[in-house]
Design a protein around this motif. Sequence first.
Motif, PDB file in Angstrom:
ATOM      1  N   VAL A 264       1.085  -1.513  -0.080  1.00  0.00           N
ATOM      2  CA  VAL A 264      -0.315  -0.523   0.070  1.00  0.00           C
ATOM      3  C   VAL A 264       1.305   1.222   0.087  1.00  0.00           C
ATOM      4  O   VAL A 264       1.749   1.321   0.747  1.00  0.00           O
ATOM      5  CB  VAL A 264      -1.112   0.403   1.493  1.00  0.00           C
ATOM      6  CG1 VAL A 264      -1.889   1.359   1.358  1.00  0.00           C
ATOM      7  CG2 VAL A 264      -1.595  -0.716   1.421  1.00  0.00           C
ATOM      8  N   VAL A 265       0.627   2.248  -1.473  1.00  0.00           N
ATOM      9  CA  VAL A 265       1.541   3.110  -0.682  1.00  0.00           C
ATOM     10  C   VAL A 265       0.634   4.656   0.013  1.00  0.00           C
ATOM     11  O   VAL A 265      -0.530   4.580  -0.465  1.00  0.00           O
ATOM     12  CB  VAL A 265       1.656   3.993  -2.298  1.00  0.00           C
ATOM     13  CG1 VAL A 265       2.018   5.169  -2.319  1.00  0.00           C
ATOM     14  CG2 VAL A 265       2.336   3.056  -3.329  1.00  0.00           C
ATOM     15  N   ASP A 266       1.494   5.092   1.427  1.00  0.00           N
ATOM     16  CA  ASP A 266       0.677   5.274   1.864  1.00  0.00           C
ATOM     17  C   ASP A 266       1.095   7.491   1.551  1.00  0.00           C
ATOM     18  O   ASP A 266       0.259   8.028   1.606  1.00  0.00           O
ATOM     19  CB  ASP A 266       0.979   5.662   2.946  1.00  0.00           C
ATOM     20  CG  ASP A 266       0.990   4.579   3.802  1.00  0.00           C
ATOM     21  OD1 ASP A 266      -0.410   4.010   3.534  1.00  0.00           O
ATOM     22  OD2 ASP A 266       1.529   3.564   4.236  1.00  0.00           O
ATOM     23  N   GLN A 267       1.517   7.630   1.053  1.00  0.00           N
ATOM     24  CA  GLN A 267       2.365   8.535   0.167  1.00  0.00           C
ATOM     25  C   GLN A 267       2.900   8.839  -1.483  1.00  0.00           C
ATOM     26  O   GLN A 267       3.640   8.444  -1.218  1.00  0.00           O
ATOM     27  CB  GLN A 267       2.573  10.208   1.270  1.00  0.00           C
ATOM     28  CG  GLN A 267       3.083  11.073   0.304  1.00  0.00           C
ATOM     29  CD  GLN A 267       3.923  12.150   1.399  1.00  0.00           C
ATOM     30  OE1 GLN A 267       3.789  12.654   2.167  1.00  0.00           O
ATOM     31  NE2 GLN A 267       5.912  12.326   0.903  1.00  0.00           N
ATOM     32  N   LEU A 268       2.512   9.234  -2.409  1.00  0.00           N
ATOM     33  CA  LEU A 268       2.858   9.305  -3.325  1.00  0.00           C
ATOM     34  C   LEU A 268       4.368   9.743  -3.440  1.00  0.00           C
ATOM     35  O   LEU A 268       4.109  10.888  -2.855  1.00  0.00           O
ATOM     36  CB  LEU A 268       2.012   9.314  -4.514  1.00  0.00           C
ATOM     37  CG  LEU A 268       0.671   8.409  -5.026  1.00  0.00           C
ATOM     38  CD1 LEU A 268       0.414   9.234  -5.916  1.00  0.00           C
ATOM     39  CD2 LEU A 268       1.117   6.834  -5.554  1.00  0.00           C
ATOM     40  N   GLY A 269       5.277   9.389  -4.354  1.00  0.00           N
ATOM     41  CA  GLY A 269       6.572  10.507  -4.339  1.00  0.00           C
ATOM     42  C   GLY A 269       5.877  11.246  -6.115  1.00  0.00           C
ATOM     43  O   GLY A 269       5.473  11.037  -6.539  1.00  0.00           O
ATOM     44  N   TYR A 270       6.388  11.994  -5.709  1.00  0.00           N
ATOM     45  CA  TYR A 270       6.917  13.330  -6.806  1.00  0.00           C
ATOM     46  C   TYR A 270       8.372  13.968  -7.422  1.00  0.00           C
ATOM     47  O   TYR A 270       9.060  14.067  -6.216  1.00  0.00           O
ATOM     48  CB  TYR A 270       5.931  14.456  -6.304  1.00  0.00           C
ATOM     49  CG  TYR A 270       4.915  14.057  -6.468  1.00  0.00           C
ATOM     50  CD1 TYR A 270       3.558  13.868  -7.264  1.00  0.00           C
ATOM     51  CD2 TYR A 270       4.056  13.889  -5.330  1.00  0.00           C
ATOM     52  CE1 TYR A 270       2.468  13.558  -6.814  1.00  0.00           C
ATOM     53  CE2 TYR A 270       2.934  14.044  -4.592  1.00  0.00           C
ATOM     54  CZ  TYR A 270       1.801  13.311  -6.462  1.00  0.00           C
ATOM     55  OH  TYR A 270       0.809  12.883  -5.317  1.00  0.00           O
ATOM     56  N   PRO A 271       8.949  13.395  -8.105  1.00  0.00           N
ATOM     57  CA  PRO A 271       9.349  13.944  -8.721  1.00  0.00           C
ATOM     58  C   PRO A 271       9.907  15.564  -8.513  1.00  0.00           C
ATOM     59  O   PRO A 271       9.209  16.519  -8.129  1.00  0.00           O
ATOM     60  CB  PRO A 271      10.706  13.723 -10.445  1.00  0.00           C
ATOM     61  CG  PRO A 271       8.586  14.155 -10.686  1.00  0.00           C
ATOM     62  CD  PRO A 271       8.009  13.553  -9.278  1.00  0.00           C
ATOM     63  N   GLY A 272      11.875  16.623  -7.555  1.00  0.00           N
ATOM     64  CA  GLY A 272      11.972  17.467  -7.870  1.00  0.00           C
ATOM     65  C   GLY A 272      11.801  17.840  -9.158  1.00  0.00           C
ATOM     66  O   GLY A 272      12.167  17.599 -10.224  1.00  0.00           O
ATOM     67  N   TYR A 273      12.386  19.394  -9.107  1.00  0.00           N
ATOM     68  CA  TYR A 273      12.491  20.147 -11.035  1.00  0.00           C
ATOM     69  C   TYR A 273      13.467  21.342  -9.956  1.00  0.00           C
ATOM     70  O   TYR A 273      13.185  22.015  -9.586  1.00  0.00           O
ATOM     71  CB  TYR A 273      11.418  20.162 -11.104  1.00  0.00           C
ATOM     72  CG  TYR A 273       9.988  19.602 -11.949  1.00  0.00           C
ATOM     73  CD1 TYR A 273      10.292  18.699 -13.203  1.00  0.00           C
ATOM     74  CD2 TYR A 273       9.626  19.471 -10.669  1.00  0.00           C
ATOM     75  CE1 TYR A 273       9.503  17.593 -13.223  1.00  0.00           C
ATOM     76  CE2 TYR A 273       8.422  18.251 -11.162  1.00  0.00           C
ATOM     77  CZ  TYR A 273       8.046  17.245 -12.455  1.00  0.00           C
ATOM     78  OH  TYR A 273       8.080  15.886 -12.679  1.00  0.00           O
ATOM     79  N   LYS A 274      13.886  21.859 -10.870  1.00  0.00           N
ATOM     80  CA  LYS A 274      14.758  23.409 -11.306  1.00  0.00           C
ATOM     81  C   LYS A 274      13.698  23.622 -12.882  1.00  0.00           C
ATOM     82  O   LYS A 274      14.129  23.528 -13.598  1.00  0.00           O
ATOM     83  CB  LYS A 274      16.418  22.933 -11.272  1.00  0.00           C
ATOM     84  CG  LYS A 274      17.018  22.648  -9.546  1.00  0.00           C
ATOM     85  CD  LYS A 274      18.529  22.294  -9.954  1.00  0.00           C
ATOM     86  CE  LYS A 274      18.990  21.318  -8.231  1.00  0.00           C
ATOM     87  NZ  LYS A 274      20.175  21.665  -8.509  1.00  0.00           N
TER      88      LYS A 274
END
Length: 336
Positions: A264-274
């Motif tokens: 179970v994914v409790d919090q989705l990951g998101y890429p960072g950006y510059k």
Amino acid sequence: RALVEQALIAVKSKLDRGPVNAHFDLEARKVFPEANGLGVDLFGSISAIEVAMRSGATKVELEGVEVPATVTIDELGIRDVSTVLGTFTTKFAVAEKTRNDNLKLLASKIDGLVLQPGESFSFNDTTGDRLLEDGFKMAHVINQGQMIDGMAGGSCQISTTLHGAAFFSGLDILSVTPHSRPSTYVTLGIDATVVASRVDLQLSNPYEFPIAIHYRVARGESHVEVLGKEKPFDFIEFERNIDERIDFETVTREDPEMVMGHMVVDQLGYPGYKLSKVRRTYKDGKVIKTDKWKLRYRPVVEYARLGINPNPNLTPPKKKKNHGPKPTSGKFTLRQ
């Protein structure tokens, strides 16, 4: 004298005309100057009637007194709101009542604000500390990249929509800070986060005429118009370039209460950006002004739970509904 006074009071109630303060109708984009009122001067009229009676006159002109408006057009601070210099809209879920209440309350504190030439605006100074006693409620906020409940949740959507309108109006942007992660309701690079007394959105009016901010929150839309005289440019262009994409980390924890083989994914990951952000202001086909910013969005860690319980009779976990922005790449341009 008592009968005369009684009769004059009755006449006064019919003839008196109250003053009208200077005001504007931002929906109609019109400014209305003040209009002084006029009232019967009771004691002056009694004296005039006494003189007329002594002289045997059959008619008398009552004494009047002008009643000044309490707000003049000079005090209003603006004479022309006929032109939309720039506008911006973001959408929200109408079902989130507490968050929507915060949106409407915040918008009401900004709607009708007039900025004189060279005058600055501070979001935090205008909206205050945004506490429970001020009428604000707990709702979703982004904190350190995570979605949690916080006081006055929704503030950042109000500041973001205002920032978008200010951007496309050519206002000077003195201070703006992006979210700790990309937002779901606006494109990357337009968002503007605020935290009471710590992180602020600050703007300034660069024009030689005053401007007014019209803010409306209704029917699932947060909408801002910056109004003033004929705009001194043709259009404004927003350009965003992704300079670097930063991968997110995934942290997996073992869960002895969950059946083996399930995750179970409790919090989705998101890429960072510059990224690089550019604003170009055009007039007669030429760029007359260019503004540039460098922004950074930190990656958001993904947290997941892995089942390790071998009991096959355990009920499999339900998948959590996670939502968020889609990964962004490349160049994006928007004109208004």
